[in-house]
Scaffold this motif. Structure first.
Motif, PDB file in Angstrom:
ATOM      1  N   MET A 105       9.179  16.452 -12.492  1.00  0.00           N
ATOM      2  CA  MET A 105       9.592  15.330 -13.348  1.00  0.00           C
ATOM      3  C   MET A 105      11.087  15.107 -13.278  1.00  0.00           C
ATOM      4  SD  MET A 105       7.546  15.370 -16.842  1.00  0.00           S
ATOM      5  CE  MET A 105       5.768  15.335 -16.901  1.00  0.00           C
ATOM      6  N   GLY A 106      11.478  13.844 -13.400  1.00  0.00           N
ATOM      7  CA  GLY A 106      12.894  13.526 -13.253  1.00  0.00           C
ATOM      8  C   GLY A 106      13.680  13.721 -14.525  1.00  0.00           C
ATOM      9  N   ALA A 107      14.865  13.103 -14.536  1.00  0.00           N
ATOM     10  CA  ALA A 107      15.725  13.187 -15.716  1.00  0.00           C
ATOM     11  C   ALA A 107      15.072  12.420 -16.850  1.00  0.00           C
ATOM     12  CB  ALA A 107      17.084  12.577 -15.402  1.00  0.00           C
ATOM     13  N   PRO A 108      15.420  12.745 -18.083  1.00  0.00           N
ATOM     14  CA  PRO A 108      14.808  12.001 -19.178  1.00  0.00           C
ATOM     15  C   PRO A 108      15.194  10.537 -19.125  1.00  0.00           C
ATOM     16  CG  PRO A 108      16.534  13.454 -19.990  1.00  0.00           C
ATOM     17  CD  PRO A 108      16.311  13.803 -18.558  1.00  0.00           C
ATOM     18  N   LEU A 109      14.214   9.703 -19.392  1.00  0.00           N
ATOM     19  CA  LEU A 109      14.479   8.267 -19.449  1.00  0.00           C
ATOM     20  C   LEU A 109      15.181   7.947 -20.774  1.00  0.00           C
ATOM     21  CD1 LEU A 109      14.029   5.366 -18.525  1.00  0.00           C
ATOM     22  CD2 LEU A 109      11.774   5.478 -19.558  1.00  0.00           C
ATOM     23  N   ILE A 110      14.635   8.515 -21.828  1.00  0.00           N
ATOM     24  CA  ILE A 110      15.248   8.325 -23.140  1.00  0.00           C
ATOM     25  C   ILE A 110      15.534   9.705 -23.713  1.00  0.00           C
ATOM     26  CG2 ILE A 110      14.932   7.457 -25.490  1.00  0.00           C
ATOM     27  CD1 ILE A 110      12.838   5.554 -24.375  1.00  0.00           C
ATOM     28  N   ALA A 111      16.767   9.909 -24.138  1.00  0.00           N
ATOM     29  CA  ALA A 111      17.094  11.162 -24.819  1.00  0.00           C
ATOM     30  C   ALA A 111      17.890  10.815 -26.057  1.00  0.00           C
ATOM     31  CB  ALA A 111      17.909  12.086 -23.920  1.00  0.00           C
ATOM     32  N   ALA A 112      17.361  11.198 -27.198  1.00  0.00           N
ATOM     33  CA  ALA A 112      18.066  10.937 -28.455  1.00  0.00           C
ATOM     34  C   ALA A 112      18.368  12.281 -29.089  1.00  0.00           C
ATOM     35  CB  ALA A 112      17.190  10.105 -29.376  1.00  0.00           C
ATOM     36  N   VAL A 171      17.426   7.402 -49.635  1.00  0.00           N
ATOM     37  CA  VAL A 171      16.327   7.994 -48.880  1.00  0.00           C
ATOM     38  C   VAL A 171      16.791   8.313 -47.463  1.00  0.00           C
ATOM     39  CG1 VAL A 171      14.018   7.639 -47.984  1.00  0.00           C
ATOM     40  CG2 VAL A 171      14.627   6.728 -50.226  1.00  0.00           C
ATOM     41  N   GLU A 172      16.721   9.593 -47.083  1.00  0.00           N
ATOM     42  CA  GLU A 172      17.077   9.953 -45.715  1.00  0.00           C
ATOM     43  C   GLU A 172      15.821   9.909 -44.866  1.00  0.00           C
ATOM     44  OE1 GLU A 172      19.089  13.702 -47.040  1.00  0.00           O
ATOM     45  OE2 GLU A 172      20.328  13.180 -45.313  1.00  0.00           O
ATOM     46  N   ALA A 173      15.691   8.865 -44.064  1.00  0.00           N
ATOM     47  CA  ALA A 173      14.493   8.738 -43.243  1.00  0.00           C
ATOM     48  C   ALA A 173      14.560   9.696 -42.060  1.00  0.00           C
ATOM     49  CB  ALA A 173      14.332   7.299 -42.765  1.00  0.00           C
ATOM     50  N   LEU A 174      15.722   9.806 -41.445  1.00  0.00           N
ATOM     51  CA  LEU A 174      15.910  10.734 -40.323  1.00  0.00           C
ATOM     52  C   LEU A 174      17.125  11.604 -40.617  1.00  0.00           C
ATOM     53  CD1 LEU A 174      15.338   8.338 -37.282  1.00  0.00           C
ATOM     54  CD2 LEU A 174      13.769  10.054 -38.192  1.00  0.00           C
ATOM     55  N   ARG A 175      16.977  12.900 -40.376  1.00  0.00           N
ATOM     56  CA  ARG A 175      18.096  13.806 -40.689  1.00  0.00           C
ATOM     57  C   ARG A 175      18.486  14.623 -39.490  1.00  0.00           C
ATOM     58  NH1 ARG A 175      16.102  16.494 -46.125  1.00  0.00           N
ATOM     59  NH2 ARG A 175      14.967  14.741 -46.941  1.00  0.00           N
ATOM     60  N   GLY A 176      18.758  13.948 -38.405  1.00  0.00           N
ATOM     61  CA  GLY A 176      19.143  14.673 -37.201  1.00  0.00           C
ATOM     62  C   GLY A 176      17.951  14.879 -36.292  1.00  0.00           C
ATOM     63  N   ALA A 177      17.268  13.792 -35.994  1.00  0.00           N
ATOM     64  CA  ALA A 177      16.071  13.905 -35.170  1.00  0.00           C
ATOM     65  C   ALA A 177      16.435  13.846 -33.697  1.00  0.00           C
ATOM     66  CB  ALA A 177      15.107  12.768 -35.511  1.00  0.00           C
ATOM     67  N   ASP A 178      15.691  14.607 -32.893  1.00  0.00           N
ATOM     68  CA  ASP A 178      15.859  14.579 -31.448  1.00  0.00           C
ATOM     69  C   ASP A 178      14.590  14.011 -30.837  1.00  0.00           C
ATOM     70  OD1 ASP A 178      18.319  16.098 -31.630  1.00  0.00           O
ATOM     71  OD2 ASP A 178      17.002  17.758 -32.213  1.00  0.00           O
ATOM     72  N   PHE A 179      14.745  13.475 -29.637  1.00  0.00           N
ATOM     73  CA  PHE A 179      13.555  12.931 -28.980  1.00  0.00           C
ATOM     74  C   PHE A 179      13.834  12.765 -27.490  1.00  0.00           C
ATOM     75  CE2 PHE A 179      10.987   9.439 -27.409  1.00  0.00           C
ATOM     76  CZ  PHE A 179       9.727   9.921 -27.751  1.00  0.00           C
ATOM     77  N   THR A 180      12.817  13.026 -26.697  1.00  0.00           N
ATOM     78  CA  THR A 180      12.955  12.860 -25.253  1.00  0.00           C
ATOM     79  C   THR A 180      11.701  12.213 -24.694  1.00  0.00           C
ATOM     80  OG1 THR A 180      13.845  15.090 -25.369  1.00  0.00           O
ATOM     81  CG2 THR A 180      13.742  14.072 -23.196  1.00  0.00           C
ATOM     82  N   ALA A 181      11.897  11.295 -23.748  1.00  0.00           N
ATOM     83  CA  ALA A 181      10.748  10.760 -23.011  1.00  0.00           C
ATOM     84  C   ALA A 181      11.148  10.636 -21.553  1.00  0.00           C
ATOM     85  CB  ALA A 181      10.329   9.408 -23.577  1.00  0.00           C
ATOM     86  N   ARG A 182      10.202  11.008 -20.655  1.00  0.00           N
ATOM     87  CA  ARG A 182      10.492  10.931 -19.220  1.00  0.00           C
ATOM     88  C   ARG A 182       9.674   9.816 -18.603  1.00  0.00           C
ATOM     89  NH1 ARG A 182      10.183  15.875 -20.344  1.00  0.00           N
ATOM     90  NH2 ARG A 182      12.088  17.096 -20.357  1.00  0.00           N
ATOM     91  N   ILE A 235      20.043   6.573 -22.153  1.00  0.00           N
ATOM     92  CA  ILE A 235      19.009   6.022 -21.287  1.00  0.00           C
ATOM     93  C   ILE A 235      19.408   6.396 -19.869  1.00  0.00           C
ATOM     94  CG2 ILE A 235      17.870   3.927 -20.495  1.00  0.00           C
ATOM     95  CD1 ILE A 235      17.277   4.258 -23.354  1.00  0.00           C
ATOM     96  N   ASP A 236      18.524   7.041 -19.142  1.00  0.00           N
ATOM     97  CA  ASP A 236      18.839   7.509 -17.789  1.00  0.00           C
ATOM     98  C   ASP A 236      20.134   8.307 -17.783  1.00  0.00           C
ATOM     99  OD1 ASP A 236      16.619   6.314 -16.619  1.00  0.00           O
ATOM    100  OD2 ASP A 236      17.655   4.384 -16.480  1.00  0.00           O
ATOM    101  N   GLY A 237      20.378   9.049 -18.824  1.00  0.00           N
ATOM    102  CA  GLY A 237      21.567   9.887 -18.875  1.00  0.00           C
ATOM    103  C   GLY A 237      22.836   9.166 -19.279  1.00  0.00           C
ATOM    104  N   ARG A 238      22.772   7.858 -19.409  1.00  0.00           N
ATOM    105  CA  ARG A 238      23.964   7.115 -19.824  1.00  0.00           C
ATOM    106  C   ARG A 238      23.885   6.793 -21.310  1.00  0.00           C
ATOM    107  NH1 ARG A 238      23.359   4.996 -14.936  1.00  0.00           N
ATOM    108  NH2 ARG A 238      21.888   3.453 -15.732  1.00  0.00           N
ATOM    109  N   PRO A 239      24.942   7.105 -22.053  1.00  0.00           N
ATOM    110  CA  PRO A 239      24.900   6.805 -23.486  1.00  0.00           C
ATOM    111  C   PRO A 239      24.822   5.298 -23.728  1.00  0.00           C
ATOM    112  CG  PRO A 239      27.061   7.664 -22.852  1.00  0.00           C
ATOM    113  CD  PRO A 239      26.190   7.775 -21.650  1.00  0.00           C
TER     114      PRO A 239
END
Ligand SMILES: Nc1ncnc2c1ncn2[C@@H]1O[C@H](COP(=O)(O)OP(=O)(O)OP(=O)(O)O)[C@@H](O)[C@H]1O
Ligand SMILES: Nc1ncnc2c1ncn2[C@@H]1O[C@H](COP(=O)(O)OP(=O)(O)OP(=O)(O)O)[C@@H](O)[C@H]1O
Ligand SMILES: [Mg+2]
Ligand SMILES: [Mg+2]
Lengths: 315, 303, 290, 315, 290
Positions: free
Chosen positions: E1-8, E18-29, E64-68
């Motif tokens: 698999m290649g580099a992550p397409l989306i990395a948050a 209301v804190e909906a997200l408190r430091g969430a991470d996510f990756t999709a390839r 996205i593709d490693g670019r912020p």
């Protein structure tokens, strides 16, 4: 809920804008603007509009609109004057005004709720009908109030404040509490928020709409009576912009034209912002044409500040 | 309160003119006359006015003016009765009040009254129109809104004059244009459809005359249907010269303004004031419009 | 089991040219969970709306406890003890969850204030929170408006409301579509509890696991008509799917009148040879609509 | 889609109501109402309002509102008159009017779209500003059009119909087609239907709103210029009810104040219903005050028929 | 698999208190199906909205593709080839399905008319019908407005639209919640097809069967944080449910930086002794919010 509805956070910013305007004018005209004489006049001039705007708040929260208030006001004033003239009784005249106002309001409500005609059209129609009716009753000439009314209620003061102001203030407080705290108010919000959900939730939507428009009409009727007392004449040509003034006050106060959101407290502030602007600029001696320009600009700016502050607070 | 003395003590005298209707040529001309005179006499003049000719809108303005405590106030009261209360308040604050154009019922208000008689003006309009149409035919009146007292007075004078002295003229009644030119035009169109033999129109204010003129021109009846207008601002004079209207009833707003300032200054200085100064209405027609004494009374555009 | 609580026969409802229901039948008995299933656009929601008084049928008969009724409004259906979770939830976005929970049945303060119509917000908030927590739905802020809730939280409020007020029957139009795993389980438990208290539950769902897990009977709607009825205990998931898609057709399940009869006829009349038939019929019907 | 948008079914009923009114008046006043003279005048008087209402249709379909049209019209007329006077060029004057109208419209759009201020407040503000600005430019005294304009364009006819009518009709047709058939129109509907969905769908909501309000302003500018030509003067005090007239026409024509729904064809009918009523009743000799009453009542009835027929058709 | 397409990384988003997200991470390839699961209110929809440009995060980094990148608008995200099925669908109710399908990308007529912006409605209707039918969603009338469609039909339109336009990644927030059995199967098939064409699919769903059936990887969100990542092939449904409810906790799954690493660590670090820990932590966190 309680806070939201009585409007503490919602009306804070626009309230600060109003306070800012008052402070600014007080600094610019320290010896003329912030005098009790001027402020009392200011309040007294705004009192009657306040009644119309409070009723309009209810209507707009149901996602409706009422263009007829000015016409109903005039019709009621004319009815009151006619009855007072005929019977010599101020009480009967007042009752006539209230009944007339209520009747027009209920007619609006019935047409909107049962006929499902857009409120704008219904109330545009009844605006023409009530004004035309008033003119038919008077032959197009302003009627005068009996002197007892004009010099009695019209001039009476209590604790130095005109009785008319007390009346309007008291009614406004009741309306604010009713909207914020009672079932009637809750149903008003529900209908404006999602009429289908309200219906499915068992709110008697049609009956409620009739009541809301009836209330607005009743308040316009009372306003007609008070206006007759204050100015001594029925003012058949004077109220063609009342509807827009009331609607503007409601919207300035943070009520959405799309319904479901709003407070009477906001409307009170919304009534006073244009009034203070006009008064302040007149006192500063700004020429009328410039006043129009400046009042328009400051109005937009005031609401912008409100929106902007609210947004930054939320996000 | 003691606010009334604010401007005292050798400062420049401050006078405020409260018009009956801001942005109307009659009152703007009045303001011009007042301004010129104020400059001449070295007093400061401030002009205010409501957006409609209406006591409920004028009252807050009078109240603000009272709060700002000028030495004198020139005012065209918008109602004979409704304006008594706020003016009494102003009087009690020690402001000298001069009534211009219109009056109030309470004789004790207004050290001087320089008034225009709109009823007489209306009668003059009726005479002028009767003369234009040769004393017979159908005439129509176009007004702004019912309940505007000055305009109502003009119409009253017009109707009384027709009834009393012109038996061959059929008065078709009053239509209200709500001060909208399009509406006035629609009214005249419908009137022409209904009564193709319409002989004359009395347009009680400028916008009515404008709309009516447009309709007559479209119908090709300009000049055939005679029209009499009220007031003599530049636009009206142009209409006169273009043949849209055949006669104008001119009042003397500039004069009224100047005289008002004179009286106000006299009152402030404690000098003699004239209690009542009536002014006249003049009929302006294409024939006399260029005469110097008539030209003098035409209203001026801005100043 | 007793007489049918709700019996609808031959319900027809068109919107303009679209015939949503073309003579649909439906039965629910007290104390049973009926699953109402069918393909997208089969008319399930429309039927639920008609039986809860939101819409009026063009024709057809509805009986409650054997007495014919014609619901003129939602209030009448509610008066008969029928509550509904609508697919579109029907919440007022600008009001709080508590206001929605109690909409149309607000709690008033005791005493004089109550006579004046003053709301008892504290009590309503408390009860709403409790009702939601029973479903495992946590509302982060009590005064937050419904418009700020997540999809599942909204659905939780709608389900809690319907269940909280139902006395005779509750329609649930895809009540777990937006709910999490835990919440879904709780809702299924709740459905069983409600059923056990004698209320009829009508579950509309596309989730066959849930349907199999919780329902006593299944009625299948297809192109605006009821095409099959099953006892859940005696049917397989494949059969259900077959009935929904028309691959499998029962004889008109309600031809012979009384529902008593119907319920005795357990299991579908499977008819393998008919496998093409319904599809063709469906195609013909659709042709009509163009 | 095509049918819905050009409005064939939607405007049928209200169109029939208009036709019914015309027939009724023709029967009641066969020798005066249905004359080409009267009908032509009727169209000619409605033409300029039509421009304002067509622009308003776009604005209201986006769930907005524009109260400033009357002020912008006057301001543009004044600009045109000033420039014509100064340069002697009718073309430059027209350009000035269009630019002025566009500028006010864009200002409205920017404030609504970027500032997220309610459209009612923004346009109420710019109404005051533009009117005040016009009064400042003129000193409160109406300016006159150059005679070439007034007697040229103002009187010109083509095939017996005033050129101004041709202009307004052509523009209205273009606007109707643009709303019904183009991407611009589609985005206008999308924003009014669900602004968040439009945004997520990639519609440049802000830019589009600026364009829509700009369009309304541009049309008001053109209306100012045509009004100057037709009436010969700027009419600074004559347009205070234009906004309400235009809004009423749009709503009568079946456009919802809540956005997402409406047609220009409906608006055209909505412009003519009140005009026909007024004209008809005046020709029938109904007294002015009664006219007001009757026009109001018939207006409500007309829209009621429309709503009722539409509903029975749908259900 | 290649580099992550989306990395948050470390995405924080609060709405008021209301804190909906408190430091969430996510990756999709590219070319994988990631299931994003979590309890109601965990923040899944909020994360999806942030990654598709609808909302802006308060803090955190997206690559996205490693670019912020910092999506200022949906258009930018769409420009990057990212499409989304929103949980609330985000359709214009007063427009037709075709108008919605092509919203923001309308087909114009060829030639001059096209230059004038004239729409090619016939072509758009045709393509929309085809796209919907691929999902098994039948629209009874082509000109009917979305407001008249059934819940499932609407969802079909929204899914068809996102899939039809996605070039790099497609977020699907509960895309089958309202869909029928057949339609759901087709959507799952479609998800596989899309994945096979190299597009990353992010599936948000509460249906664990679907998640297990179609996803390659699972990321679990809990109280606004990513709490676990799994390879679908090596995880059981119970583990997923445990991770969602906090009964089961992974070590911070992304502590050691690179996603390459993360993906090598197949399977969760199960830690039985921690079973009470997370619950307590969660309780404490909720306390904060009151
Ligand atoms: N616009 C908003 N204003 C205030 N709070 C919000 C807003 N949007 C979301 N929230 C809150 O943020 C939290 C997370 O919401 P989100 O919609 O992301 O949850 P979710 O994981 O998608 O849940 P579900 O499975 O129920 O759809 C919820 O508590 C919700 O109430
Ligand atoms: N108000 C309406 N106007 C026009 N058509 C409608 C309306 N409501 C429903 N329909 C149509 O009726 C049919 C049945 O709709 P319904 O919502 O009952 O389906 P459903 O079985 O609930 O489907 P789903 O499983 O997708 O929710 C659909 O084709 C739908 O388009
Ligand atoms: Mg459904
Ligand atoms: Mg979600």
């Amino acid at each position: 809920m309680r806070h939201l509805r009585l409007g503490a956070p919602q009306v804070v910013w626009i309230g600060l804008v109003l306070a800012g305007l008052v402070v600014a004018f007080s600094l610019l005209a320290p010896r003329t603007f912030p005098t009790s004489f001027n402020l009392l006049n200011l309040v007294s001039d705004a009192a009657i509009l306040l009644l119309l705007a409070a009723g309009m708040t209810y209507v707009i929260i149901t996602a409706g609109i009422d263009l007829s208030v000015g016409g109903v006001l005039v019709f009621s004033a004319v009815s009151a004057a006619k009855v007072m003239e005929a019977t010599g009784s101020l009480v009967l005249g007042t009752v006539a005004a209230l009944v007339a106002g209520l009747a027009w309001g209920v007619l609006n409500g019935v047409l909107v709720a049962m006929g499902r005609i857009p409120a704008l059209i219904v109330t545009l129609g009844t605006l023409g009908m009530s004004l035309g009716g008033a003119l038919l009753l008077t032959g197009g000439v302003d009627l005068r109030a009996p002197t007892e009314l004009n010099l009695g209620l019209g001039l009476a003061r209590w604790l130095g404040v005109p009785v008319i102001v007390w009346i309007c203030a008291a009614i406004t407080v009741v309306l604010a509490l009713m909207l914020a705290r009672t079932r009637f108010g809750r149903h008003t919000y529900a209908i404006g928020s999602n009429v289908e959900a309200a219906r499915r939730g068992g709110v008697a939507v049609r009956a409620h709409l009739v009541k809301v428009y009836g209330l607005a009409g009743l308040l316009a009727g009372l306003a007609g009576c008070l206006s007759l007392a204050k100015y001594g004449i029925t003012g058949v040509s004077a109220h063609s912009t009342d509807n827009l003034q009331a609607i503007a006050a409601v919207v300035i106060g943070g009520t959405s034209l799309f319904g479901g959101v709003g407070t009477v407290a906001g409307t009170v502030i919304g009534v006073f912002i244009p009034v203070v602007l006009q008064n302040g600029f007149q006192i500063l001696g700004v020429r009328p044409f410039w006043q129009q320009v400046v009042v328009g600009a400051v109005l937009v700016a005031a609401v912008y500040v409100d929106q902007w502050r609210r947004r930054t607070r939320d996000h | 309160g003691g606010q009334g003395s604010e401007a005292g003590g050798g400062e420049q005298t401050r006078v405020t003119l409260v018009q009956g209707l801001a942005g109307e040529e009659f009152y703007e001309t009045m303001a011009c006359g007042a301004k010129a005179k104020a400059q001449e006499l070295g007093v400061a003049l401030d002009v205010q006015g409501p957006q409609k000719f209406d006591p409920t809108l004028q009252t807050p303005i009078v109240n603000s003016v009272t709060a700002s405590a000028p030495d004198a106030m020139l005012i065209a009261p918008t109602d004979v009765k409704a304006m008594i209360a706020p003016l009494t308040q102003a009087k009690q604050q020690g402001i000298k009040i001069i009534l211009v154009d219109t009056v109030v019922e309470d004789e004790s208000i207004g050290l001087s009254r320089i008034s225009t008689d709109n009823v007489k003006g209306g009668a003059a309009a009726a005479q002028a129109l009767a003369e234009q149409i040769g004393g017979k035919g159908k005439v129509l009146v176009i007004s702004t809104d019912p309940g505007v007292s000055t305009v109502d007075a003009r119409i009253k004078g017009f109707e009384e004059e027709i009834k009393a002295n012109h038996p061959d003229i059929a008065h078709l009644g009053v239509q209200y244009s709500h001060n909208d030119v399009g509406e006035a035009s629609r009214i005249v169109n419908a009137a022409l459809a209904k009564d193709p033999d319409l002989a004359g129109v009395f347009a009680a204010n400028l916008n009515s005359a404008t709309g009516a003129g447009s309709a007559l021109r479209q119908a090709g009846k300009l000049g055939e249907v005679k029209m009499v207008g009220f007031d003599a601002g530049p636009a009206q004079v142009k209409q006169l010269k273009d043949g849209v209207v055949q006669a104008l009833v001119a009042q003397l707003p500039g004069d009224i303004g100047a005289k008002g300032v004179e009286q106000a200054v006299a009152a402030v200085k404690g000098q003699q004031v004239t209690a009542s100064i009536p002014t006249d209405a003049t009929i302006v027609t294409e024939e006399n419009v260029d005469e110097p004494e008539v030209e003098k009374i035409l209203y001026r555009a801005g100043c | 089991m007793g007489a049918p609580l709700i019996a609808a026969r031959g319900i027809v409802k068109s919107y303009g040219h679209v015939e949503a229901l073309r003579g649909a039948d439906f039965t629910a008995r007290p104390g049973e969970v009926v699953a109402l299933i069918g393909d997208n656009g089969a008319g399930k929601s429309t039927l639920a709306k008609i039986l809860s008084g939101v819409e009026r049928p063009d024709s057809g008969a509805i009986e409650i406890d054997g007495r014919p009724v014609a619901f003129g409004s939602v209030e009448e259906a509610r008066g008969a003890g029928i509550e509904t979770v609508y697919q579109d939830l029907a919440l007022c976005a600008e009001l709080s969850p508590a206001a929605n929970y109690f909409l149309g049945r607000e709690r008033l303060r005791p005493g004089l204030l109550g006579l004046l119509g003053v709301l008892d917000n504290a009590a309503m908030r408390r009860e709403t929170r409790e009702a939601c927590e029973r479903l495992g739905v946590r509302l982060k802020s009590e005064t937050a408006l419904v418009s700020t809730l997540s999809g599942g939280q909204r659905q939780g409020v709608a389900v809690a409301r319907a269940v909280g007020w139902a006395r005779r029957a509750v329609f649930m139009d895809e009540p777990t579509a937006a709910l999490g795993v835990v919440q879904t389980r709780r809702v299924l438990d709740l459905i069983r509890n409600v059923r056990d208290s004698g209320v009829a539950v009508v579950l509309i769902s596309h989730n066959m696991q849930d349907v199999m897990a919780v329902s006593d009977r299944v009625e299948v709607l297809r192109l605006g008509r009821r095409v099959a009825r099953f006892d859940t205990a005696r049917v397989s998931m494949e059969e259900l799917v077959g009935a929904m898609t028309g691959a499998l057709e029962q004889d008109e399940p309600d031809q012979n009148g009384s529902d008593q009869d119907g319920s005795d006829r357990d299991g579908p009349d499977q008819d393998g040879s008919d496998q093409n038939g319904p599809d063709q019929e469906a195609a013909a019907v659709e042709e009509d609509e163009r």
